[in-house]
Design an enzyme around this catalytic site. Structure first.
Site, PDB file in Angstrom:
ATOM      1  CG  ASP A   1      -0.904  18.538 -21.195  1.00  0.00           C
ATOM      2  OD1 ASP A   1      -0.480  17.372 -21.205  1.00  0.00           O
ATOM      3  OD2 ASP A   1      -2.096  18.832 -21.420  1.00  0.00           O
TER       4      ASP A   1
ATOM      5  CE1 TYR B   1      -4.020   2.128   0.601  1.00  0.00           C
ATOM      6  CE2 TYR B   1      -2.395   3.469   1.753  1.00  0.00           C
ATOM      7  CZ  TYR B   1      -3.639   3.340   1.160  1.00  0.00           C
ATOM      8  OH  TYR B   1      -4.487   4.405   1.131  1.00  0.00           O
TER       9      TYR B   1
ATOM     10  CG  PHE C   1      -6.629  17.584 -24.258  1.00  0.00           C
ATOM     11  CD1 PHE C   1      -6.879  17.312 -25.602  1.00  0.00           C
ATOM     12  CD2 PHE C   1      -7.138  16.725 -23.307  1.00  0.00           C
ATOM     13  CE1 PHE C   1      -7.622  16.207 -25.962  1.00  0.00           C
ATOM     14  CE2 PHE C   1      -7.873  15.610 -23.672  1.00  0.00           C
ATOM     15  CZ  PHE C   1      -8.116  15.348 -25.000  1.00  0.00           C
ATOM     16  CG  ASP C   2     -11.315  17.436 -24.177  1.00  0.00           C
ATOM     17  OD1 ASP C   2     -10.335  16.905 -23.645  1.00  0.00           O
ATOM     18  OD2 ASP C   2     -12.193  16.795 -24.791  1.00  0.00           O
TER      19      ASP C   2
ATOM     20  CG  HIS D   1     -16.882  15.465 -27.430  1.00  0.00           C
ATOM     21  ND1 HIS D   1     -16.807  16.602 -26.649  1.00  0.00           N
ATOM     22  CD2 HIS D   1     -15.837  14.683 -27.048  1.00  0.00           C
ATOM     23  CE1 HIS D   1     -15.750  16.509 -25.850  1.00  0.00           C
ATOM     24  NE2 HIS D   1     -15.156  15.347 -26.074  1.00  0.00           N
TER      25      HIS D   1
ATOM     26  CE  LYS E   1      -3.189  11.251 -24.313  1.00  0.00           C
ATOM     27  NZ  LYS E   1      -4.002  11.330 -23.090  1.00  0.00           N
TER      28      LYS E   1
ATOM     29  CB  ALA F   1       0.144  13.855 -23.056  1.00  0.00           C
TER      30      ALA F   1
HETATM   31  N1  F0G Z   1      -3.313  16.456 -22.027  1.00  0.00           N
HETATM   32  C1  F0G Z   1      -3.338  16.154 -23.335  1.00  0.00           C
HETATM   33  C2  F0G Z   1      -2.519  16.945 -24.293  1.00  0.00           C
HETATM   34  C3  F0G Z   1      -4.132  15.085 -23.791  1.00  0.00           C
HETATM   35  O1  F0G Z   1      -4.155  14.791 -25.090  1.00  0.00           O
HETATM   36  C4  F0G Z   1      -4.898  14.343 -22.849  1.00  0.00           C
HETATM   37  C5  F0G Z   1      -5.738  13.240 -23.267  1.00  0.00           C
HETATM   38  C6  F0G Z   1      -4.831  14.709 -21.497  1.00  0.00           C
HETATM   39  C7  F0G Z   1      -4.025  15.774 -21.126  1.00  0.00           C
HETATM   40  C8  F0G Z   1      -5.609  13.990 -20.440  1.00  0.00           C
HETATM   41  O2  F0G Z   1      -5.029  12.768 -20.156  1.00  0.00           O
HETATM   42  O3  F0G Z   1      -6.748  11.063 -20.773  1.00  0.00           O
HETATM   43  O4  F0G Z   1      -4.825  10.507 -19.266  1.00  0.00           O
HETATM   44  O5  F0G Z   1      -6.657  11.941 -18.462  1.00  0.00           O
HETATM   45  N2  F0G Z   1      -6.004  12.992 -24.482  1.00  0.00           N
HETATM   46  C9  F0G Z   1      -6.754  11.877 -25.021  1.00  0.00           C
HETATM   47  C10 F0G Z   1      -6.940  12.069 -26.500  1.00  0.00           C
HETATM   48  C11 F0G Z   1      -7.994  11.534 -24.279  1.00  0.00           C
HETATM   49  O6  F0G Z   1      -7.708  11.299 -27.097  1.00  0.00           O
HETATM   50  O7  F0G Z   1      -6.309  12.942 -27.095  1.00  0.00           O
HETATM   51  P1  F0G Z   1      -5.862  11.502 -19.637  1.00  0.00           P
END
Ligand code: F0G
Length: 471
Positions: A229, A86, A139-140, A462, A272, A231
């Protein structure tokens, strides 16, 4: 090979083949192409929302490159080493060590995925109404995590990012002049700068080291925390090496360390470039912020050494981060994506240039130019691609970003369909199938039917919206 099938008349029309990857396939997962009548029925049952299509009914899934990569034999073996204690598990320390090695940061906080890292960091920085968070392009989920706290998320990407055809090497850059004036006009209110590398919402476009250095200077002068960010950090590093002057002879690991040294920390979705199916983390040097996050996270994510992940997930992520900066791998990955772009471009399919790191973005407004925006041309094209070929793609445009004011739609500048390519999953044969199918649909594009929205969710529309075709 029948070149006409891909809408090319001879071998000389073919782009150069991409570099083959530095791996071979040990395990396969079967897929099939459901017959056309079944695909039509599936689309109808899914309410013409691609998220509702059962994945076993999809032949090639380009919905996302997130969590859909193939793990290596080394990663699968690492799962067995997972220490499921844990607290203070061995697997955590292994991950911490790798992140320190790759990124250079002192403190590491695992999270179940990227959005949890965003949520915790913005919480710990106490973002609130009247505050701003600034980015090249959020990102969204990152935007949503700023806005649920009442703060405002501001995109300051260079203007050229909105011009689909402009071929610039670093279309993900922030407009430095805009950043300087925004920061000085809103003194004390910009609580964080989050730079998305590569810029997903803008087509997987990279940010240059020079731009990162300038942002870093502005952030330091104004005492604003500066986070990447990150990713898709490895893809960004590859583009710096190949496009920015002075980096051509440098080692990718060195370039990565330089990039990370310019920021105060990272918010990472490991799904990613971490090459895992689940997982993420925050890494930073600020001890005080680190302790704030540690205390917050126990409520939602778990103890700070596992953050919502199993020990085995931490092991797979550590191994993935070790693998991703392999230059041969990155070259074959990015060339594979670009090869798809070139095959589509040669057939006249309208798309965003330069080609992105993790996918090709089609221009939905030109693709389905016979449809008015009220009939969701990009989303209708994504549905038509599935109907035509059992390939799933996703709209990144009006359906995702349009706002409604006094009952009127305000349409976003870009209306795209993303073909995100999972890492280490599809072969060149798949790429030919994709290029052939989409090229053929493009030649018959007048057949794409517009859609009417029958259910309109109030947030993140979406994911849950439902449609019917306009006959
Ligand atoms: N930042 C970026 C640039 C992303 O593309 C994503 C996720 C996230 C943050 C959030 O990360 O999904 O691990 O919580 N992108 C996916 C996409 C969902 O389809 O582009 P997460």
């Amino acid at each position: 090979m029948d070149f006409n099938k891909i809408g090319l008349s001879s071998l000389s029309d073919f782009p150069d083949l991409p570099t083959p990857p530095p791996y071979k396939i040990k395990m396969v997962e079967f897929t099939e192409i459901p017959p056309i009548e079944e695909r039509r029925k599936i689309l109808k049952e899914a309410g013409y929302n691609v998220f509702n299509i059962p994945s076993e009914k999809i032949y090639i899934d380009l919905l996302t490159d997130s969590g859909t990569s193939a793990m290596s034999d080394q990663q699968w073996s690492a799962l067995m080493r997972g220490d499921e204690a844990y607290a203070s598990a061995r697997s955590f320390f292994r991950l911490k060590e790798v992140i320190h090695e790759v990124m250079g940061y002192e403190y590491v906080i695992p999270t179940h995925q990227g959005r949890a890292a965003e949520y915790l960091t913005f919480n710990a920085l106490d973002l609130k109404k009247g505050d701003f968070a600034v980015s090249n392009q959020f990102f969204d989920t990152t935007r949503a995590n700023v806005e649920v706290r009442g703060a405002k998320a501001v995109d300051l990407v260079v203007e050229e990012a909105y011009d689909l055809k402009r071929e610039l090497p670093f279309k993900g850059n922030i407009d430095i002049e805009k950043l300087e004036s925004f920061v000085s006009e809103n003194e004390g209110k910009v609580k964080i700068i989050v730079l998305t590398v590569t810029n997903n919402s803008g087509g997987g476009q990279p940010v240059s080291m020079e731009n990162i250095r300038q942002i870093s200077e502005i952030a330091r002068e104004n005492n604003i925390p500066f986070f990447l960010d990150a990713a898709r950090f490895a893809e960004n590093v590859y583009f710096i090496k190949n496009r920015e002057r002075g980096y051509g002879d440098r080692d990718l690991k060195e370039i990565a360390r330089e990039m990370f040294s310019l920021a105060d920390g990272v918010l990472v979705s490991g799904k990613k470039d971490g090459l895992v199916n689940i997982g993420g983390f925050i890494a930073l040097n600020d001890k005080e912020l680190y302790w704030k996050i540690r205390q917050l996270m126990v409520v939602t994510e778990g103890f700070p050494t596992y953050g919502g992940l199993a020990g085995r997930d931490l092991e797979a992520l550590a191994q993935g981060l070790r693998e991703v900066l392999n230059e041969h791998y990155l070259r074959s990955r990015i060339e594979q994506v670009a090869f798809l772009g070139k095959l589509l471009e040669k057939q006249g399919v309208p798309l965003l240039k330069p080609f992105g790191g993790h996918g090709i973005y089609l221009d939905g407004l030109s693709f389905a130019s016979h449809l008015p925006r009220e009939q969701w041309p990009s989303h209708a094209t994504a549905c038509a691609i599935y109907e035509y070929s059992a390939i799933r793609t996703v709209e990144i445009g009006s359906l995702m970003f349009a706002e409604k004011k006094d009952g009127e739609w305000i349409w976003p500048k870009l209306d795209l369909i993303r073909l995100a390519i999972p890492r280490r999953v599809y072969t060149l044969d798949h790429i030919f199938y994709i290029a052939n199918s989409i090229g053929e649909l493009y030649r018959n594009r007048h057949e794409i039917k517009g859609l009417r929205m029958t259910f309109e969710p109030p947030v993140l529309r979406h994911f849950n919206a439902l449609f019917e075709p306009i006959e």
